[in-house]
Design a protein around this motif. Structure first.
Motif, short mmCIF file in Angstrom:
data_model
loop_
_atom_site.label_atom_id
_atom_site.label_comp_id
_atom_site.label_asym_id
_atom_site.label_seq_id
_atom_site.Cartn_x
_atom_site.Cartn_y
_atom_site.Cartn_z
N GLY A 320 41.43 33.09 49.18
CA GLY A 320 41.73 33.53 50.53
C GLY A 320 42.33 34.91 50.63
O GLY A 320 42.39 35.50 51.72
N ARG A 321 42.77 35.46 49.51
CA ARG A 321 43.34 36.81 49.54
C ARG A 321 42.28 37.89 49.77
O ARG A 321 42.61 38.99 50.22
N LEU A 322 41.03 37.57 49.46
CA LEU A 322 39.97 38.57 49.59
C LEU A 322 39.90 39.11 51.01
O LEU A 322 39.80 40.33 51.22
N SER A 323 39.97 38.23 52.01
CA SER A 323 39.81 38.66 53.40
C SER A 323 41.05 39.35 53.94
O SER A 323 41.02 39.88 55.06
N ARG A 324 42.14 39.33 53.20
CA ARG A 324 43.33 40.10 53.59
C ARG A 324 43.38 41.44 52.86
O ARG A 324 43.85 42.43 53.41
N LEU A 325 42.89 41.45 51.64
CA LEU A 325 42.84 42.71 50.90
C LEU A 325 41.78 43.64 51.46
O LEU A 325 41.97 44.86 51.52
N TYR A 326 40.65 43.08 51.91
CA TYR A 326 39.53 43.88 52.39
C TYR A 326 38.91 43.25 53.62
O TYR A 326 39.10 42.05 53.90
N THR A 327 38.20 44.05 54.39
CA THR A 327 37.52 43.57 55.58
C THR A 327 36.21 44.34 55.74
O THR A 327 36.04 45.43 55.17
N ILE A 328 35.29 43.79 56.50
CA ILE A 328 33.95 44.38 56.58
C ILE A 328 33.95 45.71 57.33
O ILE A 328 34.78 45.95 58.21
N ARG A 329 33.03 46.57 56.96
CA ARG A 329 32.74 47.76 57.74
C ARG A 329 31.65 47.42 58.74
O ARG A 329 31.04 46.35 58.68
N GLY A 330 31.40 48.33 59.67
CA GLY A 330 30.38 48.10 60.68
C GLY A 330 29.03 47.82 60.05
O GLY A 330 28.60 48.51 59.13
N GLY A 331 28.38 46.77 60.53
CA GLY A 331 27.06 46.41 60.03
C GLY A 331 27.09 45.41 58.90
O GLY A 331 26.04 44.83 58.57
N GLN A 332 28.25 45.19 58.29
CA GLN A 332 28.34 44.21 57.22
C GLN A 332 28.64 42.82 57.79
O GLN A 332 29.36 42.69 58.78
N THR A 333 28.10 41.81 57.16
CA THR A 333 28.36 40.43 57.59
C THR A 333 29.30 39.71 56.64
O THR A 333 29.79 38.62 56.96
N ALA A 334 29.55 40.28 55.49
CA ALA A 334 30.46 39.69 54.51
C ALA A 334 31.09 40.83 53.71
O ALA A 334 30.53 41.94 53.62
N ILE A 335 32.25 40.57 53.15
CA ILE A 335 32.91 41.57 52.33
C ILE A 335 32.06 41.85 51.09
O ILE A 335 31.60 40.93 50.42
N GLN A 336 31.83 43.11 50.82
CA GLN A 336 31.00 43.47 49.69
C GLN A 336 31.64 44.61 48.91
O GLN A 336 32.44 45.38 49.42
N GLY A 337 31.28 44.69 47.64
CA GLY A 337 31.81 45.73 46.79
C GLY A 337 30.75 46.74 46.41
O GLY A 337 29.62 46.68 46.87
N ASN A 338 31.15 47.66 45.57
CA ASN A 338 30.25 48.64 44.99
C ASN A 338 30.70 48.85 43.55
O ASN A 338 31.87 48.62 43.23
N THR A 339 29.79 49.22 42.68
CA THR A 339 30.21 49.58 41.35
C THR A 339 30.90 50.94 41.40
O THR A 339 30.69 51.73 42.33
N GLN A 340 31.73 51.22 40.42
CA GLN A 340 32.41 52.51 40.38
C GLN A 340 31.40 53.58 39.98
O GLN A 340 30.90 53.59 38.87
N GLY A 341 31.10 54.45 40.92
CA GLY A 341 30.08 55.46 40.72
C GLY A 341 28.72 55.05 41.22
O GLY A 341 27.75 55.81 41.10
N GLY A 342 28.63 53.85 41.81
CA GLY A 342 27.36 53.36 42.33
C GLY A 342 27.02 53.93 43.69
O GLY A 342 27.84 54.60 44.33
N PRO A 343 25.81 53.64 44.22
CA PRO A 343 25.33 54.25 45.46
C PRO A 343 25.68 53.49 46.73
O PRO A 343 25.31 53.91 47.82
N GLY A 344 26.40 52.36 46.61
CA GLY A 344 26.58 51.48 47.75
C GLY A 344 27.75 51.82 48.65
O GLY A 344 28.48 52.81 48.46
#
Length: 510
Positions: A320-344
């Motif tokens: 449950g800490r995930l949704s407090r540490l991070y929240t979606i940006r516009g257009g996202q439907t779920a919290i998502q990550g990116n690799t360090q140096g990745g294109p996402g």
């Protein structure tokens, strides 16, 4: 350079209490290393700035360094060109995060001045608090640089070229400094001791709180040595001797609900916000408005590794800490990550990290204290408390601080899972450090990087896509300012870029 009259006028206006970041900066004197004015200022005037200024570096640059050196923070490559390129490609030079050294050493000098104040009045409480906080910050300087000036630091005109002390020796001196602070608190003449009160923008003069903070800092210093002690008999003996004190009746540690925070009067104005909120949040008067987000806010997001660790993908347990540490940006439907140096485009910082422009700043959390206690009990050094209970209380404190729900369910579901739960982990230290990584990511990223170097946990930590080396760095390098201002002493180390990867801090035996 500021004049004494101007400083005293500022002190009068603020009532000797630092209500805003601006006034904290005004009572800081460090422009002239040969000056003596600071010696004439009473601790009431100096303490607010002495507490506030180092914390600004700690909550921002030191925090960001740690979060980018291991797989906690990624960058938003959809809106920012090559975010964190220097960090993720490991371009570590003397200019890499050099402001940590340049600012922290200078700003910690005010803590030294309070500790050494020789004017009239019983300032034992001020001196004790300054010693504890000085030890807290100097430990971090050792943890990322190794040998540093300590015994000759902050002498100003008496020694402009301080020699470097051995890092292991400094650790023991820091333990002594904490002991001295606690002795001051315990043995001062309470009838004459000057109460810090509102001049203390961290604990408001609560000396029991300062003792708990001090003992917890000492605990952290000793825990950092425990891997080394497994192969070094002298360190083993030293730790055992020092734990005789920590196992005594006077020793008390930060517990549930006892975070050490700082707030000199943060407000929703430029340069007066909480430094973390101002750096990674929003423009004044626009808190929560994505259109007025700072560049750092737009840039920062979680790694794919972290998101999958918390959403159940990696281990089957939803955190449950995930949704407090991070929240979606516009257009996202779920919290998502990116690799360090990745294109996402990763999600953005959540309300557990960014709640308001005037939120308290975290210095040391109850959760960190409880995880430290759990490790010390598990390794057989601390004799009070149950390791599993302390570990799970650390998780409870983490959920509570972040405002996350579902801690009881999480503890039940994770308990038998290797790496994050107590009963399911053959290596209990792995579970403790991994939970610390989840908990402090964002709040104190530097601690998580240091603990990764000490223990190797979390395991299977991925490298950035842009990494120029096969391993994460072990340290950063002495800054350019040292090569220009303290040339003879720093040049003796012969550091190169490779030193960041092949020269460990003394406690790193992995």
């Amino acid at each position: 350079m500021k004049t004494l009259n101007k400083l005293l006028r500022i002190a009068t206006v603020t009532g000797l209490i630092c209500f805003t970041t601006i006034s904290c900066e005004n009572v800081l004197v460090n422009e002239d290393p040969n000056g003596t004015i600071i010696d004439d200022l009473s601790p009431e005037v100096v303490m607010p700035g002495a507490q506030t200024r180092p914390s600004q570096v700690f909550m921002t640059r030191m925090n960001q360094l740690g979060n980018t050196m291991i797989a906690t923070w990624s960058g938003n490559a959809q809106q920012i060109q090559a975010p964190f390129f220097t960090e993720f490609s490991y371009q570590i030079t003397p200019d890499f995060y050099d402001e940590i050294w340049d600012r922290m050493f200078v700003r910690a000098s005010n803590l030294t001045n309070i500790s050494n104040f020789s004017g009239a009045g019983n300032y034992d409480y001020f001196k004790a608090a300054a010693k504890i906080l000085r030890a807290f910050y100097f430990q971090y300087l050792v943890d990322i640089y190794g040998d540093i000036p300590y015994t000759e630091s902050h002498l100003r005109g008496d020694n402009l070229f301080p020699s470097y002390d051995d890092q292991e020796d400094i650790y023991r001196l820091l333990v002594d400094e904490v002991d001295e602070a606690i002795d001051l608190i315990n043995n001062t003449d309470t009838a004459t001791a000057i109460d810090m009160g509102g001049n203390d923008v961290m604990l408001n003069g609560d000396m029991t709180g300062w003792k708990k903070f001090g003992y917890t800092v000492k605990l952290r210093l000793l825990v950092r040595l425990m891997e080394l002690a497994e192969t070094d008999g002298a360190t083993q003996t030293y730790i055992q001797e020092e734990f005789a004190n920590l196992n005594g009746p006077d020793a008390i540690f930060l517990d549930l609900g006892e975070d050490v925070t700082i707030n000199p009067g943060y407000s929703d104005e430029s340069t007066r916000m909480n430094p973390f909120a101002e750096t990674f949040g929003y423009d004044p008067g626009q808190f929560g408005n994505q259109a007025s987000a700072t560049v750092s806010n737009v840039t920062v997001g979680p790694t794919t590794f972290l998101v999958e660790f918390l959403d159940g993908t990696s281990n089957g347990v939803v955190d449950g800490r995930l949704s407090r540490l991070y929240t979606i940006r516009g257009g996202q439907t779920a919290i998502q990550g990116n690799t360090q140096g990745g294109p996402g485009q990763p999600s953005r910082l959540g309300l557990g990290l960014l709640s308001s422009p005037d939120q308290d700043g975290y210095i040391m959390t109850a959760s960190e204290s409880l995880f430290l206690q759990a490790e010390a009990v598990q390794r057989g050094y601390l004799t009070s408390g149950d390791a599993k209970t302390l570990f799970q209380d650390g998780i409870r404190a983490s959920f509570d601080r972040l405002g996350a729900s579902g801690v009881t369910t999480y503890l039940t579901n994770s308990d038998n899972v290797a790496g994050i739960g107590w009963d399911g982990s053959t290596d209990k230290i792995e579970a403790i450090i991994t939970q610390k990584w989840i908990d402090l990511g964002g709040t104190n990223g530097l601690e998580t990087w240091i603990e990764f170097n000490r223990t190797g946990y979390p395991s299977n930590m991925p490298l950035p896509e842009l990494a120029s080396e096969p391993t994460q760095p072990k340290r950063i390098l002495y800054p350019t300012s040292e090569y220009s201002g303290n040339t003879a002493n720093v040049s003796a180390f012969g550091q190169t870029t490779a030193s960041a990867f092949n020269t460990s801090i003394f406690w790193d035996v992995n």
